[in-house]
Design an enzyme around this catalytic site. Structure first.
Site, mmCIF file in Angstrom:
data_model
loop_
_atom_site.group_PDB
_atom_site.id
_atom_site.type_symbol
_atom_site.label_atom_id
_atom_site.label_comp_id
_atom_site.label_asym_id
_atom_site.label_seq_id
_atom_site.Cartn_x
_atom_site.Cartn_y
_atom_site.Cartn_z
ATOM 1 C CD1 TRP A 57 43.290 2.730 79.380
ATOM 2 C CD2 TRP A 57 41.570 3.411 80.628
ATOM 3 N NE1 TRP A 57 42.170 2.779 78.566
ATOM 4 C CE2 TRP A 57 41.093 3.194 79.304
ATOM 5 C CE3 TRP A 57 40.660 3.852 81.581
ATOM 6 C CZ2 TRP A 57 39.782 3.394 78.932
ATOM 7 C CZ3 TRP A 57 39.338 4.050 81.218
ATOM 8 C CH2 TRP A 57 38.907 3.819 79.912
ATOM 9 C CG HIS A 58 43.928 1.437 87.087
ATOM 10 N ND1 HIS A 58 42.897 1.098 87.938
ATOM 11 C CD2 HIS A 58 43.630 2.684 86.629
ATOM 12 C CE1 HIS A 58 42.009 2.086 87.987
ATOM 13 N NE2 HIS A 58 42.446 3.064 87.190
#
Length: 549
Positions: free
Chosen positions: A479-480
């Site tokens: 989720w980066h």
């Protein structure tokens, strides 16, 4: 001296004093922000010095800082985080990833058979992440074109003194830390927020009571008279004035409230007034394209008026690949979320959580292994080198665009994953971690077990043959997300959109490589840093005619 000169000097004093006072603000704490309202309460037409799109990790520090001396509109497409126990209570971490209701703080999408989520909540990623806080590498500041190292330090501290805490590290995390050091991820650096090779304890957004403190809490720094914040405000487009002999100039935005009514917010018209996109690595390039800035072929396909043919918008998108090993323990272990990190010398970050299910919301037991009896140890590659692309598919800003990340497309990324997984296995087999591993469980047993867990939608076998294949088959999103509006391609060194006036992009979409184990600390710093920088630039522009006096 002329009246105007003294007016400018007085304005400078006001800015400095306001910033000083806001650093020690004791304003009413959330959720009782007087400036926060539903977008249904917004006027149909309004005017501001700054319009910020996105109440997330970068947008909130920007809004709080700029409100010190200017009128600021902050538009957030989601809700406030404070009334959702799944957000605020640490033991509920991860449940919102499976919430598909319209007001979920997490919006799902699928890339390459990997389930992803993007934030849709005030506070952005800091309201739904695992709360781990660690500053980025030194080279991030260079890539981000941040040159004032005193301001970098002050900007980190500005956020950290409100929302970051030292975690209480218990037995399982301690055993893992000692195991990592024994496996060669050395030295042990203790508790620190700095980026240091070796093993350390990082900061956390969860306080001693297990309550989350997101970027939304930083709005206590804001000047209540200078800020207007609207929730459930979905921006549909940025408005531009087009002139033959000058660059297009942003002058307003159109946004929609929860009832479907449209509102228009304009800049007041001052020379330095600006719209700032802080909608994240997915939202910002998407909204630029919907507003007419992007690759001409994509815009023409959807009949979007071309404001600027900008082929780099949406390019070089990336997500840090994550691979997880669930390691069963012989007994129930305490709950812990990400606290310890192993920062390896070869480009892999190793983190973990134990005692509760923060990977799968509905997985209580699998083949006799219960998640409370063990922990999930995570490997994340830095960078990454593998890149993808974002494309818009329709005119609805609430929909997810089309994305590719090309996980492990580059051998360098795959090599880091292999070494990271091997380091996890080495740490699990140390004397330091021996109490938390089933004595008869081999590395192959651990790998085979994890091949059977539902990490993604990729079809594969149930046996782990090689670590390379294991990385590809069990890849997850960290989720980066970053990229799509890179510095030097879409924005300049001051984050101004190249080729247009009165528009900046300040968020993760400008980042070349995701900094540190978690980019949130660096993006929070970036928002505050650029907020102060913009105030200083505006002040310098105001007094420039009198510089020789």
């Amino acid at each position: 001296m002329p009246y105007r000169f003294w007016t400018m000097i007085l304005s400078a004093i006001v800015v400095v004093v306001s910033l000083f006072l806001l650093d020690f603000a004791t304003a009413e704490l959330p959720p009782n922000y007087s400036f926060m309202h539903e977008a249904t309460k917004a006027p149909r037409v309004s005017f501001y010095d700054y319009i910020i799109i996105g109440g997330g990790t970068a947008g909130i520090p920007l809004a709080a800082t700029l409100s010190a001396n200017y009128s600021v509109l902050l538009l957030e497409r989601g809700k406030a985080p404070y009334d959702d126990a799944n957000i605020t209570i640490v033991s509920n971490f991860g449940r919102y990833f499976f919430d598909t209701t319209p007001d979920s703080p997490s919006q799902q999408f699928i890339v390459e058979n990997v389930v992803n989520s993007r934030p849709k909540v005030l506070g952005g990623g800091t309201a739904i992440n695992a709360g781990f806080h660690s500053r980025g590498e030194e080279h991030f500041n260079e890539e981000a074109k941040l040159t004032d190292y005193d301001l970098i330090q002050e900007s980190y501290e500005w956020a950290e003194k409100v929302i970051v805490f030292e975690p209480v590290v218990q037995a399982w995390q301690t055993a893992l830390a000692n195991g990592l050091v024994e496996a060669g991820v050395a030295p042990y650096n203790g508790y620190t927020l700095d980026h240091l090779t070796g093993t350390k304890v990082g900061g956390t957004l969860f306080d001693e009571n297990g309550t989350r403190h997101s970027a939304a809490d930083l709005l206590q720094y804001a000047n209540p008279e200078g800020l207007s914040l609207y929730l459930h405000a979905t921006v549909h487009k940025i408005l531009f004035r087009l002139k033959v002999k000058s660059k297009p100039r942003a002058y307003g935005v159109v946004f929609q409230d929860a009832l479907g009514k449209k509102h228009v917010a304009y800049l007041k018209g001052g020379k330095s007034d600006e719209i700032i996109l802080a909608a994240g690595a997915i939202g910002s390039p998407q909204l630029l394209m919907l507003s007419g800035i992007g690759p001409k072929d994509q815009l023409d396909a959807l009949n979007i008026r071309v404001v600027l043919d900008q082929p780099y918008v949406g390019k070089d998108m990336a997500d840090n690949a994550q691979n997880v090993l669930f390691v069963p323990a012989p007994f129930k272990v305490e709950q812990s979320i990400l606290q310890v990190v192993g920062i390896t010398s070869f480009g892999s970050y190793i983190e973990a959580g134990s005692g509760f299910n923060f990977i799968f919301a509905n997985l209580s037991e699998y083949e006799g292994y219960h998640y409370e009896r063990g922990g999930f140890i995570i490997e994340k590659i830095n960078g990454p080198v593998s890149k993808g692309e974002l494309k818009i598919v329709n005119l609805d800003p609430a929909d997810n665009p089309s994305l590719t990340f090309n996980y492990f497309n580059e051998t360098e990324d795959l090599d880091k994953c292999v070494r990271g997984l091997q380091t996890i296995l080495d740490a699990v087999n140390t004397e330091a971690f021996s109490d938390y591993k089933l004595s008869n469980m081999t590395n192959q047993d651990i790998l085979d077990l994890n091949m059977k867990l539902p990490y993604n939608l990729i079809q594969h076998g149930n046996i782990s043959i090689t670590l390379e294949q294991h990385c590809r088959d069990t890849v997850r999103s960290m989720w980066h997300y970053h990229g799509g509006c890179h510095i030097g391609q879409v924005v300049d060194d001051d984050y101004k959109v190249i080729g247009v006036d009165a528009l900046r992009v300040i968020d993760g979409s400008t980042i070349l490589n995701s900094p540190g184990p978690n980019p949130a600390a660096s993006v929070l710093m970036l928002g505050r840093y650029m907020g102060v920088t913009i105030l200083n630039q505006r002040l310098a522009d105001a007094v420039k005619p009198y510089a020789d006096w």
